[in-house]
Design a protein around this motif. Structure first.
Motif, PDB file in Angstrom:
ATOM      1  N   MET A 189       0.853  -1.181   0.000  1.00  0.00           N
ATOM      2  CA  MET A 189       0.000   0.000   0.000  1.00  0.00           C
ATOM      3  C   MET A 189       0.891   1.232   0.000  1.00  0.00           C
ATOM      4  O   MET A 189       1.603   1.488   0.975  1.00  0.00           O
ATOM      5  N   ASN A 190       0.864   1.971  -1.120  1.00  0.00           N
ATOM      6  CA  ASN A 190       1.786   3.088  -1.285  1.00  0.00           C
ATOM      7  C   ASN A 190       3.208   2.568  -1.063  1.00  0.00           C
ATOM      8  O   ASN A 190       3.686   1.752  -1.831  1.00  0.00           O
TER       9      ASN A 190
ATOM     10  N   PHE B 187       1.824  -5.171   3.781  1.00  0.00           N
ATOM     11  CA  PHE B 187       0.962  -5.829   4.760  1.00  0.00           C
ATOM     12  C   PHE B 187       0.773  -7.290   4.379  1.00  0.00           C
ATOM     13  O   PHE B 187       0.938  -7.680   3.222  1.00  0.00           O
ATOM     14  N   ILE B 188       0.450  -8.104   5.370  1.00  0.00           N
ATOM     15  CA  ILE B 188       0.392  -9.550   5.153  1.00  0.00           C
ATOM     16  C   ILE B 188      -1.003 -10.142   5.370  1.00  0.00           C
ATOM     17  O   ILE B 188      -1.241 -11.304   5.031  1.00  0.00           O
ATOM     18  N   ASN B 189      -1.902  -9.336   5.902  1.00  0.00           N
ATOM     19  CA  ASN B 189      -3.212  -9.898   6.227  1.00  0.00           C
ATOM     20  C   ASN B 189      -4.349  -9.103   5.604  1.00  0.00           C
ATOM     21  O   ASN B 189      -5.130  -9.645   4.823  1.00  0.00           O
ATOM     22  N   LEU B 190      -4.429  -7.818   5.951  1.00  0.00           N
ATOM     23  CA  LEU B 190      -5.583  -7.066   5.500  1.00  0.00           C
ATOM     24  C   LEU B 190      -5.337  -5.570   5.595  1.00  0.00           C
ATOM     25  O   LEU B 190      -4.679  -5.089   6.513  1.00  0.00           O
ATOM     26  N   ALA B 191      -5.850  -4.830   4.614  1.00  0.00           N
ATOM     27  CA  ALA B 191      -5.880  -3.373   4.668  1.00  0.00           C
ATOM     28  C   ALA B 191      -7.338  -2.947   4.546  1.00  0.00           C
ATOM     29  O   ALA B 191      -8.130  -3.600   3.853  1.00  0.00           O
ATOM     30  N   ALA B 192      -7.683  -1.865   5.230  1.00  0.00           N
ATOM     31  CA  ALA B 192      -9.085  -1.484   5.259  1.00  0.00           C
ATOM     32  C   ALA B 192      -9.230  -0.001   5.522  1.00  0.00           C
ATOM     33  O   ALA B 192      -8.302   0.678   5.975  1.00  0.00           O
TER      34      ALA B 192
ATOM     35  N   LEU C 149      -6.974   4.625   7.374  1.00  0.00           N
ATOM     36  CA  LEU C 149      -6.647   3.295   6.888  1.00  0.00           C
ATOM     37  C   LEU C 149      -6.149   2.411   8.034  1.00  0.00           C
ATOM     38  O   LEU C 149      -5.466   2.883   8.949  1.00  0.00           O
ATOM     39  N   ASN C 150      -6.494   1.163   7.975  1.00  0.00           N
ATOM     40  CA  ASN C 150      -6.029   0.151   8.921  1.00  0.00           C
ATOM     41  C   ASN C 150      -5.186  -0.846   8.135  1.00  0.00           C
ATOM     42  O   ASN C 150      -5.643  -1.400   7.139  1.00  0.00           O
TER      43      ASN C 150
ATOM     44  N   TYR D 175      -2.892   1.593  12.692  1.00  0.00           N
ATOM     45  CA  TYR D 175      -3.207   2.807  11.935  1.00  0.00           C
ATOM     46  C   TYR D 175      -2.263   2.924  10.742  1.00  0.00           C
ATOM     47  O   TYR D 175      -1.046   2.802  10.879  1.00  0.00           O
ATOM     48  N   GLY D 176      -2.833   3.138   9.549  1.00  0.00           N
ATOM     49  CA  GLY D 176      -2.026   3.156   8.331  1.00  0.00           C
ATOM     50  C   GLY D 176      -2.084   4.450   7.554  1.00  0.00           C
ATOM     51  O   GLY D 176      -1.821   4.457   6.350  1.00  0.00           O
TER      52      GLY D 176
END
Length: 305
Positions: A128-129, A133-138, A268-269, A274-275
């Motif tokens: 992401m940018n 990440f290895i599981n999930l972005a939200a 973003l998570n 916190y992303g």
């Protein structure tokens, strides 16, 4: 030749159990032929920096002992490099979404046995940018649950803490106008949240992405349109059974590359942390990381619960 292994661990995870077990872990790995050392993190970012140092030290194996946040940092330390070491995981967090997806044992010594057995699976990771990440972005208020849930509550009731906090936040949720381009398609409209899953689990919801594959090069994209409180509560209830994708307010798609933007702020998570905020450019890196997985579980079974 003995393999070099570096353990990167969060000393506070799991009520400090790994810290107390570390001498036995080192002995077991040494007897199995590993030249092993360990590093305890102290603050955010330490695991990423240590993983980068381990690359310079030509370690064959990195072992992340902690929650999904520790694992995420380790992956961010090695993802850019061509000589990535194999990754071992000892789940020590409250939920351990990635460990659940890989069917890894929660017992420390059993998790070490998985590493010693040397069964490797290549898994996808997301970018992401400039972050991995290895599981999930939200994105969306409900996705803030994982990093807003009080630590004390997680300690007392474990994964159920996320359900409690999630239902508490439902009345506060507001829809945001989003533009989501996924491969050759576009969603544009008001949405409450979006999820990009690499595995099938987030904050204990083990059927959130029911048909996720760990190695197919695709994200599972979930978009929840603007909905009233009753509809959203119904969607959350369906999510616990893996039936939410049938709801008319839910879009469920597969995509390799996703671009998301909005004129309104949306947090973003990323792997439970916190992303930052939108916009976000998401790319699936197919089979980018080699991880140790149980030898009696095939890749097709890894997302079945």
């Amino acid at each position: 030749m003995r393999k070099k292994a570096r353990i990167i661990y969060n000393p506070t995870s799991g009520k400090e159990l790994f810290k107390r077990t570390l001498p036995d872990v080192l002995i077991k790995l040494e007897k199995a032929g590993f030249e092993t050392s360990a590093y305890a993190t102290e603050k955010s970012g330490d695991a990423t920096e240590e993983a980068q140092r381990a690359l310079q030290g030509n370690y064959d194996v990195l072992i992340a002992a902690g929650g999904d946040g520790t694992l995420n940092e380790v992956v961010n330390g090695i993802a850019e490099q061509p000589n990535r070491p194999k990754l071992g995981i000892i789940p020590m967090g409250t939920v351990n979404d990635f460990g659940r997806a890989l069917h890894l044992p929660n017992d420390i010594m059993s998790a070490i046995d998985v590493i010693i057995d040397n069964h490797i699976t290549k898994v996808d990771i997301g970018k992401m940018n400039n972050r991995y990440f290895i599981n999930l972005a939200a994105g969306g208020q409900l996705t803030q649950v994982s990093y807003e849930t009080p630590s004390k509550l997680k300690t007392i009731v474990g994964p159920f803490a996320y359900y409690i906090k999630g239902f508490e936040m439902l009345p506060q949720m507001k829809a945001v106008d989003l533009r989501i381009q996924y491969d050759d398609e576009v969603f544009q409209g008001e949405a409450l949240l979006f999820l990009l899953g690499l595995t099938n689990s987030m904050a204990g919801f083990e059927k959130l992405v029911p048909d996720a594959k760990l190695d197919d090069g695709y994200f599972s994209l979930i978009i929840v349109e603007k909905a009233n409180l009753a509809e959203l509560g119904h969607i959350m209830t369906l999510a616990s059974r893996g039936e939410h994708t049938k709801h008319p307010k839910v879009h469920y798609k597969k995509a390799k590359a996703i671009n998301i933007s909005s004129y309104t702020d949306m947090q973003l998570n990323v792997d439970g942390e916190y992303g930052g905020k939108l916009p976000g450019n998401f790319l699936n890196l197919k089979q980018h990381i080699e991880v140790f997985t149980p030898s009696d579980v095939t890749i097709s079974e890894l997302t079945e619960q």
